[in-house]
Enzyme design. Structure first.
Site, PDB file in Angstrom:
ATOM      1  N   LYS A 184      34.756  39.681  23.026  1.00 26.84           N
ATOM      2  CA  LYS A 184      34.109  39.982  23.040  1.00 26.84           C
ATOM      3  C   LYS A 184      33.490  38.923  21.711  1.00 26.84           C
ATOM      4  O   LYS A 184      34.185  38.509  21.212  1.00 26.84           O
ATOM      5  CB  LYS A 184      33.888  41.556  22.537  1.00 26.84           C
ATOM      6  CG  LYS A 184      33.802  41.821  23.865  1.00 26.84           C
ATOM      7  CD  LYS A 184      33.078  42.158  25.447  1.00 26.84           C
ATOM      8  CE  LYS A 184      33.180  43.008  26.436  1.00 26.84           C
ATOM      9  NZ  LYS A 184      34.244  42.213  27.417  1.00 26.84           N
TER      10      LYS A 184
HETATM   11  C1  LIG Z   1      29.369  45.182  30.002  1.00 26.01           C
HETATM   12  C2  LIG Z   1      30.871  46.118  30.056  1.00 26.01           C
HETATM   13  N1  LIG Z   1      30.978  47.141  30.178  1.00 26.01           N
HETATM   14  C3  LIG Z   1      32.224  47.892  29.188  1.00 26.01           C
HETATM   15  C4  LIG Z   1      33.062  47.307  29.485  1.00 26.01           C
HETATM   16  C5  LIG Z   1      34.263  47.840  29.287  1.00 26.01           C
HETATM   17  O1  LIG Z   1      35.192  47.902  27.892  1.00 26.01           O
HETATM   18  P1  LIG Z   1      36.585  48.111  27.127  1.00 26.01           P
HETATM   19  O2  LIG Z   1      37.295  46.842  27.445  1.00 26.01           O
HETATM   20  O3  LIG Z   1      36.183  47.647  25.422  1.00 26.01           O
HETATM   21  O4  LIG Z   1      36.619  49.145  27.687  1.00 26.01           O
HETATM   22  C6  LIG Z   1      33.067  45.172  29.242  1.00 26.01           C
HETATM   23  C7  LIG Z   1      34.057  44.724  29.234  1.00 26.01           C
HETATM   24  O5  LIG Z   1      34.418  43.877  28.878  1.00 26.01           O
HETATM   25  C8  LIG Z   1      32.320  45.068  29.866  1.00 26.01           C
HETATM   26  O6  LIG Z   1      32.033  43.996  29.301  1.00 26.01           O
END
Ligand SMILES: Cc1ncc(COP(=O)(O)O)c(C=O)c1O
Length: 345
Positions: A184
């Site tokens: 990210k």
């Molecule tokens: C649009 C979106 N929502 C939620 C997530 C979930 O994030 P995390 O890996 O921090 O749980 C991601 C992760 O890539 C994402 O791209």
């Protein structure tokens, strides 16, 4: 594989290494002062009074929906073009995701019209995703939600530092959920943040993040409390001090990193414009994006996997963001969207 151009390359320098080492030397490793500091500084950037650090955006999405009382029998509108976690969070609450389509080939965000056509008599909330860091049309979406008494959760996993009409992404809805996964715009290795203007949501989220308990290990260590009560169902979604130290250092560099991304995207747009038939979404957008992804739409008749293989051979990593969630074999057990605009691939 040794990519010449990897999909992501975390920007970790000596500041991060020193910050994490300092935590190790301090021997206080679990959620404590650094996590609080990270919450305060992240909340200040978003311009909200409450920020609750978690160990992923998935956890933040789950807790946000649960804190908004989403449960069995409720429908929640989610974009079909997102990472599966957005829809799974709805299912963790026992609710049903109802998928909404993108606005157009240029705007890959869900829009108010596509959300409206996905509403059912039992819809209780809307989750929007600021795809690739481009802000959704929040004024229209919020107006639509308020007119129907629906909650709005912003999946801001792609959008730290993005703004719309001078207001940060993550400050528009009832809650915003950020991801600090290592690919990210800023990372804590694994991590997430819930932001909200609502004290009631923040209070419930803080308790749910740590087993529904009323005091923390740190409170008891410091002698501020001897005991705790459990006042509701909770989880272990806490962030560690190591992650928070990394996050504090990364937050300092977020604005610079986003500006560099903007510059790269402008250069890609200019050069890719010479390829016939290739289109780049978000030629038109509002606000200040965070440029998390650099998506392109291939011309009709071009096999996507061939292009990906050719680019792999050239050492350039590509990825599919995303296969629409409602096209998976078990599409988060939600209701499928009537696909009006997504059928090009
Ligand atoms: C649009 C979106 N929502 C939620 C997530 C979930 O994030 P995390 O890996 O921090 O749980 C991601 C992760 O890539 C994402 O791209």
């Amino acid at each position: 594989m040794d990519w010449k151009v990897p999909l992501f390359d975390p920007d970790i320098d000596e500041t991060e290494i020193a910050s994490v080492t300092e935590v190790l030397r301090s021997k206080w490793l679990t959620m404590g002062a650094r996590t609080s500091q990270f919450e305060q500084r992240f909340g200040a950037m978003v311009g909200v009074p409450h920020a609750v650090a978690m160990n992923s955006a998935t956890a933040a999405l789950h807790v946000a929906l649960a804190a908004l009382d989403i449960g069995a029998g409720d429908d929640v509108v989610v974009p079909s073009l997102t990472f599966v976690a957005t829809a799974n969070a709805v299912r963790y609450c026992g609710a049903r995701p109802v998928f909404a389509d993108i606005e157009s080939y240029d705007c890959w965000n869900v829009g108010a019209d596509s959300i409206e056509s996905a509403l059912t008599p039992t819809t209780k909330a809307i989750v929007v995703v600021h795809y690739a860091g481009y802000p959704c049309d929040m004024p229209r979406i919020i107006a639509l939600a308020r007119a129907r008494g629906l909650a709005v959760v912003e999946d801001a996993a792609h959008a730290p530092g993005a703004t719309l009409e001078g207001r940060a992404i993550g400050a528009w809805g009832d809650a915003g959920c950020f991801s600090f996964f290592s690919n990210k715009n800023m990372t804590t290795a694994e991590g997430g943040m819930l932001t909200t203007t609502r004290a009631d949501v923040a209070d419930r989220a803080r308790k749910m993040r740590s087993h529904g308990m009323t005091t923390l290990t740190l409170d008891r260590h410091k002698g501020h409390a001897f005991d705790y009560d459990v006042v509701g169902l909770g989880y272990n979604y806490r962030m560690s001090e190591l992650n928070a130290a990394l996050g504090l250092a990364q937050l300092d560099r977020l604005a610079d990193g986003n500006a560099r991304r903007a510059d790269r995207v402008a250069r890609y747009r200019e050069r890719l414009a010479t390829i016939p038939g290739l289109s780049i979404p978000f030629a038109h957008f509002s606000g200040e994006p965070s440029y998390h992804l650099m998506p392109v739409l291939l011309p009709r008749g071009i096999e996507r996997s061939d292009v990906m293989l050719r680019m792999k051979d050239a050492g350039v990593q590509t990825s599919i963001h995303y296969r629409p969630v409602d096209t998976f074999s078990r599409p988060s057990a939600g209701r499928r969207t009537r696909r009006r605009t997504c059928s090009r691939h």
